[in-house]
Design a protein around this motif. Sequence first.
Motif, mmCIF file in Angstrom:
data_model
loop_
_atom_site.group_PDB
_atom_site.id
_atom_site.type_symbol
_atom_site.label_atom_id
_atom_site.label_comp_id
_atom_site.label_asym_id
_atom_site.label_seq_id
_atom_site.Cartn_x
_atom_site.Cartn_y
_atom_site.Cartn_z
ATOM 1 N N VAL A 185 7.480 -2.210 -7.439
ATOM 2 C CA VAL A 185 6.987 -3.410 -8.118
ATOM 3 C C VAL A 185 7.205 -4.640 -7.235
ATOM 4 O O VAL A 185 6.365 -5.547 -7.191
ATOM 5 N N ASP B 162 11.262 2.240 -10.176
ATOM 6 C CA ASP B 162 10.020 1.523 -9.861
ATOM 7 C C ASP B 162 10.275 0.185 -9.180
ATOM 8 O O ASP B 162 9.341 -0.555 -8.882
ATOM 9 N N LEU C 140 4.409 -4.663 -4.706
ATOM 10 C CA LEU C 140 3.160 -5.050 -5.355
ATOM 11 C C LEU C 140 3.125 -6.563 -5.586
ATOM 12 O O LEU C 140 2.123 -7.235 -5.320
ATOM 13 N N LEU C 141 4.236 -7.112 -6.080
ATOM 14 C CA LEU C 141 4.273 -8.544 -6.384
ATOM 15 C C LEU C 141 4.198 -9.363 -5.104
ATOM 16 O O LEU C 141 3.459 -10.345 -5.015
ATOM 17 N N VAL D 250 12.061 -3.548 -15.046
ATOM 18 C CA VAL D 250 11.361 -2.260 -14.922
ATOM 19 C C VAL D 250 12.425 -1.179 -14.713
ATOM 20 O O VAL D 250 13.593 -1.501 -14.477
ATOM 21 N N ILE E 188 3.419 1.164 -14.065
ATOM 22 C CA ILE E 188 4.835 0.814 -14.099
ATOM 23 C C ILE E 188 5.139 0.200 -15.467
ATOM 24 O O ILE E 188 4.504 -0.774 -15.869
ATOM 25 N N VAL F 83 7.024 -1.941 -18.202
ATOM 26 C CA VAL F 83 7.778 -3.189 -18.199
ATOM 27 C C VAL F 83 8.575 -3.247 -19.486
ATOM 28 O O VAL F 83 8.086 -2.865 -20.547
ATOM 29 N N VAL G 32 0.644 -4.688 -12.614
ATOM 30 C CA VAL G 32 1.838 -3.845 -12.780
ATOM 31 C C VAL G 32 1.512 -2.671 -13.717
ATOM 32 O O VAL G 32 1.847 -1.517 -13.450
ATOM 33 N N LEU H 202 1.242 -9.227 -14.941
ATOM 34 C CA LEU H 202 1.575 -7.918 -15.519
ATOM 35 C C LEU H 202 0.398 -6.943 -15.535
ATOM 36 O O LEU H 202 0.604 -5.736 -15.604
#
Length: 424
Positions: free
Chosen positions: A331, A327, A334-335, A323, A302, A304, A297, A294
């Motif tokens: 996300v 987003d 990104l993950l 989210v 972003i 959560v 994130v 997180l």
Amino acid sequence: MALIVHKYGGTSMGSTERIRNVAKRVAKWARAGHQMVVVPSAMSGETNRLLGLAKELQPAQATPAMLRELDMIACTGEQVSVGLLALALQAEGMPAVSYNGWQVPIQTDSAYTKARIQSIDDVRVKADLDAGKVVIITGFQGIDGDGHVTTLGRGGSDTSAVAVAAALKAHECLIYTDVDGVYTTDPRVVPEARRLNTVSFEEMLEMASLGSKVLQIRSVEFAGKYRVPLRVLSSFTPWDINIEEEARSGTLITFEEDEKMEQAVVSGIAFNRDEAKVTVLGVPDKPGIAYQILGPVADANIDVDVIIQNVSHDGKTDFSFTVHRNDHARVLDLLRNTVAPSVGAAVVEGDARICKVSIVGIGMKSHVGVAAKMFRTLSDEGINIQMISTSEIKTSVVIDEKYMELAVRSLHRAFDLDQASGPA
Ligand code: ASP
Ligand code: MG
């Protein structure tokens, strides 16, 4: 005699005919002996029109310099509204004067397009009120420390009105809008939904943040911080309705729990389709893992919402969170590209077809079994719960979005909120 703030939304200000009606209503209150401050929005559609013009000339990625100009453009809608309303009041024989935010001034920070109010000077307004004038102040607008015009974010006139009421220590702030109050849930989903005569500030805050769109959430936060008595009521009643009746109509947002007449355990059902879920599967279960997922994130700005971490098996666990749908793609990227490789996770899954349904009620503080009743109701309907999150006065579940209306309707019935069963 009391100092009263009225706020009128864009629909109420939508034509000169409607503005004339607003003027007549305000004049009625002034003639009843009240000191009146009015905070109107731009005429309906006007802010969208202005921002649409701006968009034609602005690339997708706005720079801070561009955001400044957006505020310069968007704030003009409210300037037109206050001027027109002042004219209409004067035509009714009621002395009135209009001000832009910077003329009061309403001081904000410099976060263009989403500025926060820092202080409001009451000197000028008080002098006008004492001279017997109705004072009309633009919603949505402010001015920063360097004299730049700012706006407070979409729907920001609610916050302007509440902040003005707080600064002037008004007796009450009345928000006139196109619904006649706060409902147990959205009447478009549950026709049996009923208007609440009162709702506690804490419940209103939960409902506003959980997706009920009646008030801008910041205005509720402001009302809570400064304990501004707030009432949401209809702008569609005839302007010459009896003033005592009008003053009692709509929904009052209260601060005293025992002032609350309707002692239901659950006061409302909120829902929201704006979220999406992501799951990181096969995460090594060791200290720091939530932060490693997180942290990046949060760094990407972003927000959560609901988070769950499963019980681990063989040293591995699954980690899910929601989210905003806007987003979701970002996300997942990104993950998949950065976070999963660095924490050694196996798979990242996304699901945008979810929704969040929440029960909200002050009574949950003092009653047990409320959440259990919610889960039983959903289970009786065969609805699978994917995630759960709770606070003192709400329980939220994440479910498949195709069951949203069914869930809201059955919970509304299970908690005795349907019109026929509850107090009027
Ligand atoms: N006119 C602004 C908007 O449309 C502010 C408001 O109406 O509250 O968002
Ligand atoms: Mg609004």
